[in-house]
Motif scaffolding. Structure first.
Motif, PDB file in Angstrom:
ATOM      1  N   PHE A  86       0.799  -1.111  -0.004  1.00  0.00           N
ATOM      2  CA  PHE A  86      -0.047   0.087   0.122  1.00  0.00           C
ATOM      3  C   PHE A  86       0.870   1.291   0.101  1.00  0.00           C
ATOM      4  O   PHE A  86       1.955   1.400   0.735  1.00  0.00           O
ATOM      5  N   TRP A  87       0.366   2.196  -0.793  1.00  0.00           N
ATOM      6  CA  TRP A  87       1.380   3.398  -1.025  1.00  0.00           C
ATOM      7  C   TRP A  87       1.142   4.480  -0.076  1.00  0.00           C
ATOM      8  O   TRP A  87       2.027   5.363   0.210  1.00  0.00           O
ATOM      9  N   GLU A  88       0.036   4.209   0.747  1.00  0.00           N
ATOM     10  CA  GLU A  88      -0.112   5.259   1.844  1.00  0.00           C
ATOM     11  C   GLU A  88       0.006   4.431   3.188  1.00  0.00           C
ATOM     12  O   GLU A  88      -0.284   3.481   3.331  1.00  0.00           O
ATOM     13  N   THR A  89       0.615   5.210   4.080  1.00  0.00           N
ATOM     14  CA  THR A  89       0.661   4.623   5.340  1.00  0.00           C
ATOM     15  C   THR A  89      -0.623   4.318   6.228  1.00  0.00           C
ATOM     16  O   THR A  89      -1.698   5.197   6.325  1.00  0.00           O
ATOM     17  N   LEU A  90      -1.024   3.099   6.480  1.00  0.00           N
ATOM     18  CA  LEU A  90      -2.140   2.669   7.287  1.00  0.00           C
ATOM     19  C   LEU A  90      -1.988   2.786   8.719  1.00  0.00           C
ATOM     20  O   LEU A  90      -1.076   2.348   9.317  1.00  0.00           O
ATOM     21  N   GLY A  91      -2.953   3.518   9.159  1.00  0.00           N
ATOM     22  CA  GLY A  91      -3.203   3.853  10.746  1.00  0.00           C
ATOM     23  C   GLY A  91      -3.565   2.430  11.511  1.00  0.00           C
ATOM     24  O   GLY A  91      -3.933   1.476  11.198  1.00  0.00           O
ATOM     25  N   PRO A  92      -3.243   2.527  12.800  1.00  0.00           N
ATOM     26  CA  PRO A  92      -3.463   1.223  13.782  1.00  0.00           C
ATOM     27  C   PRO A  92      -4.885   1.183  13.617  1.00  0.00           C
ATOM     28  O   PRO A  92      -5.117  -0.101  13.858  1.00  0.00           O
ATOM     29  N   GLU A  93      -5.962   1.841  13.682  1.00  0.00           N
ATOM     30  CA  GLU A  93      -7.497   1.481  13.481  1.00  0.00           C
ATOM     31  C   GLU A  93      -7.528   0.806  12.401  1.00  0.00           C
ATOM     32  O   GLU A  93      -8.360  -0.171  12.405  1.00  0.00           O
ATOM     33  N   LYS A  94      -7.065   0.912  11.228  1.00  0.00           N
ATOM     34  CA  LYS A  94      -7.256   0.209   9.794  1.00  0.00           C
ATOM     35  C   LYS A  94      -6.639  -1.185   9.932  1.00  0.00           C
ATOM     36  O   LYS A  94      -7.321  -2.142   9.666  1.00  0.00           O
ATOM     37  N   LEU A  95      -5.558  -1.137  10.486  1.00  0.00           N
ATOM     38  CA  LEU A  95      -4.647  -2.448  10.708  1.00  0.00           C
ATOM     39  C   LEU A  95      -5.309  -3.369  11.512  1.00  0.00           C
ATOM     40  O   LEU A  95      -5.380  -4.390  11.346  1.00  0.00           O
ATOM     41  N   ALA A  96      -6.134  -2.733  12.565  1.00  0.00           N
ATOM     42  CA  ALA A  96      -6.781  -3.618  13.430  1.00  0.00           C
ATOM     43  C   ALA A  96      -8.222  -4.407  12.835  1.00  0.00           C
ATOM     44  O   ALA A  96      -8.569  -5.268  13.226  1.00  0.00           O
ATOM     45  N   ASP A  97      -8.436  -3.795  11.605  1.00  0.00           N
ATOM     46  CA  ASP A  97      -9.813  -4.323  10.937  1.00  0.00           C
ATOM     47  C   ASP A  97      -9.483  -4.420   9.301  1.00  0.00           C
ATOM     48  O   ASP A  97      -9.515  -3.610   8.393  1.00  0.00           O
ATOM     49  N   ALA A 143     -10.488  -5.944   6.970  1.00  0.00           N
ATOM     50  CA  ALA A 143     -11.375  -5.833   5.775  1.00  0.00           C
ATOM     51  C   ALA A 143     -11.646  -4.224   5.447  1.00  0.00           C
ATOM     52  O   ALA A 143     -12.166  -4.114   4.204  1.00  0.00           O
ATOM     53  N   SER A 144     -11.352  -3.504   6.371  1.00  0.00           N
ATOM     54  CA  SER A 144     -11.663  -1.950   5.939  1.00  0.00           C
ATOM     55  C   SER A 144     -10.609  -1.332   5.053  1.00  0.00           C
ATOM     56  O   SER A 144     -10.647  -0.219   4.377  1.00  0.00           O
ATOM     57  N   TYR A 145      -9.421  -2.095   4.900  1.00  0.00           N
ATOM     58  CA  TYR A 145      -8.587  -1.737   3.880  1.00  0.00           C
ATOM     59  C   TYR A 145      -8.286  -2.694   2.670  1.00  0.00           C
ATOM     60  O   TYR A 145      -7.170  -2.531   1.770  1.00  0.00           O
ATOM     61  N   SER A 146      -9.191  -3.570   2.657  1.00  0.00           N
ATOM     62  CA  SER A 146      -8.848  -4.515   1.785  1.00  0.00           C
ATOM     63  C   SER A 146      -8.962  -4.140   0.168  1.00  0.00           C
ATOM     64  O   SER A 146      -9.922  -3.428  -0.266  1.00  0.00           O
ATOM     65  N   ASP A 147      -8.028  -4.434  -0.716  1.00  0.00           N
ATOM     66  CA  ASP A 147      -8.391  -4.206  -2.173  1.00  0.00           C
ATOM     67  C   ASP A 147      -8.904  -5.353  -2.848  1.00  0.00           C
ATOM     68  O   ASP A 147      -8.720  -6.151  -2.892  1.00  0.00           O
TER      69      ASP A 147
END
Length: 456
Positions: free
Chosen positions: A418-429, A431-435
């Motif tokens: 992923f080209w942008e930094t993923l925050g802790p909240e997204k990393l904990a879920d 499905a929220s950042y699935s491509d």
């Protein structure tokens, strides 16, 4: 005798002068009708807004007879070159304007008659871990980190072992050497967005092993990226043009913009790159699904944009693209393909009613033949189908939509760079950042290229 000769001789200069005036007038008159010669009221040479070829306008499912090329308005200054810094000084509602006032008849209108007894696009996916995958992810030096799912942590590799089985017939087995022979001395170019770039990368992975390392090269990633096979004198290229027409998103890397602006009547900057290719593979869809777009006509001098919905903008772009195809493609010399929309799998309750989530965690295809997800926009598909139908045999449709609909398991989800930094909240879920848009390789785009192989 002598006197008569003197009299005739005295008339010769007058005749010569009249003849000279007539010839000069004829040359000037004809010159004014030669494409590429511009006068005071003509658009400048090399400017997209200067295209004056008639437009393919679709009326009642048919084309009208062409009229001679004519200017639809003088351009006082060169149009603004659209890039990421382009802005609209103001925005108004779409006026209903189309790119060209004239119309063009395709050389062969109507639906292209089927040349196969079998519909290659209707079938099912069969698990086959003997003949698939067609290459190894780690063995392809051109693999993208956006598509290299195993490299980025995906360990359920079942997505690599599915092959497409049409009903009632078989796909010809992929053969890299045979494909290179089809490409010998030719340019194959993919034109479009990141999904088309994924198909291009798939093609490189399918082909590269047949070329000795000292006989292949690739240009640095740019708007036009070229892979060359010296021993076949052939290239496999990708041109970044996500909206087909010129836009402020034409930078292949830096194109994440809050406001999408396009020249709906300008295709020349892109077509100057693709016009000499022997085989062209186009796509367009995903970028039109992200809300309204802004139209900045090439002859607009005050920076006033018109706003239109994504489907309407896509129709304008498709018409201008179709006009180029109608006027420039001889099917006996150039092959043009259009890849239909690549589906997304953003909502799990579409294939599993009552469920939450998306494609994250999916490991098998959808078995329900005839399945359609909500993101496969039927009105847009009908519009694209009508445009392509008008072009007859000038374009071959690669109808990958429904066969790809079944492959909810084939997306990278979280297993990509992923080209942008993923925050802790997204990393904990997860499905929220699935491509759930792009496709893992090896995988679904390889089948798109197998289908292309059948038609070459």
């Amino acid at each position: 005798m002598h006197q008569r000769w003197q009299k005739r001789k005295s008339q010769l200069p007058l005749i010569a002068i009249l003849l000279f005036i007539f010839v000069a007038f004829t040359i000037l008159y004809n010159e004014s009708n030669i494409p590429g010669i511009h006068h005071r009221n003509s658009p400048p040479s090399g400017v997209d807004g200067g295209e004056v070829r008639p437009r393919s306008t679709f009326h009642g499912g048919d084309f009208f007879s062409p009229t001679p090329p004519q200017s639809f308005g003088s351009v006082r200054n060169p149009p603004v070159r659209l890039d990421k810094h382009a802005i609209c000084n103001s925005t108004v509602k779409y006026s209903g304007r189309r790119a060209f006032p004239a119309v063009r008849r395709a050389a062969e209108s109507g639906v292209r008659p089927p040349d196969r007894k079998c519909d290659l696009f209707s079938g099912k996916w069969i698990f086959d871990n003997k003949s698939h995958p067609l290459y190894e992810e780690s063995q392809c030096p051109y693999m993208s980190d956006q598509l290299a799912c195993h490299k980025h942590g995906r360990h359920d590799l079942g997505y690599q072992f599915w092959k497409w089985q049409p009903h009632g017939c078989n796909l010809k087995r992929w053969n890299s050497v045979e494909m290179w022979e089809k490409l010998r001395g030719k340019r194959l170019m993919f034109v479009g967005d990141s999904l088309n770039r994924g198909q291009w990368i798939s093609m490189l992975c399918l082909l590269q092993a047949a070329i000795p390392s000292d006989q292949r090269s690739i240009t640095p990633n740019s708007e036009l990226t070229i892979f060359r096979a010296e021993n076949y004198n052939a290239t496999v290229e990708f041109l970044w043009a996500p909206l087909l027409v010129e836009s402020n998103s034409d930078d292949p890397v830096d194109h994440r913009l809050s406001e999408r602006i396009l020249h709906p009547d300008a295709v020349r900057r892109h077509s100057s790159r693709w016009q000499h290719a022997d085989i062209l593979v186009f796509n367009s869809y995903l970028w039109w699904r992200q809300g309204p777009v802004k139209l900045l006509w090439s002859d607009e001098q005050n920076g006033v944009c018109e706003e239109i919905g994504g489907q309407g903008g896509m129709e304008l772009a498709m018409e201008v693209w179709a006009d180029w195809v109608a006027g420039n493609v001889d099917p006996s010399k150039k092959k043009v393909f259009f890849v239909t929309m690549s589906p997304t799998h953003m909502s799990k309750d579409e294939w599993e009613p009552g469920s939450r989530g998306n494609c994250y965690g999916e490991k098998e295809p959808i078995e329900d033949e005839g399945y359609w997800g909500r993101d496969s926009d039927m009105p847009t598909m009908r519009m694209v189908g009508e445009v392509l139908r008008q072009l007859g045999s000038k374009v071959t449709v690669l109808n990958i939509t429904q066969l790809s609909e079944y492959r909810k398991d084939g997306h990278p989800t979280i297993y990509r760079k992923f080209w942008e930094t993923l925050g802790p909240e997204k990393l904990a879920d997860p499905a929220s950042y699935s491509d759930c848009i792009h496709w893992c390789l090896p995988g679904v785009p390889d089948v798109w290229n197998e289908l292309l192989f059948q038609f070459l």
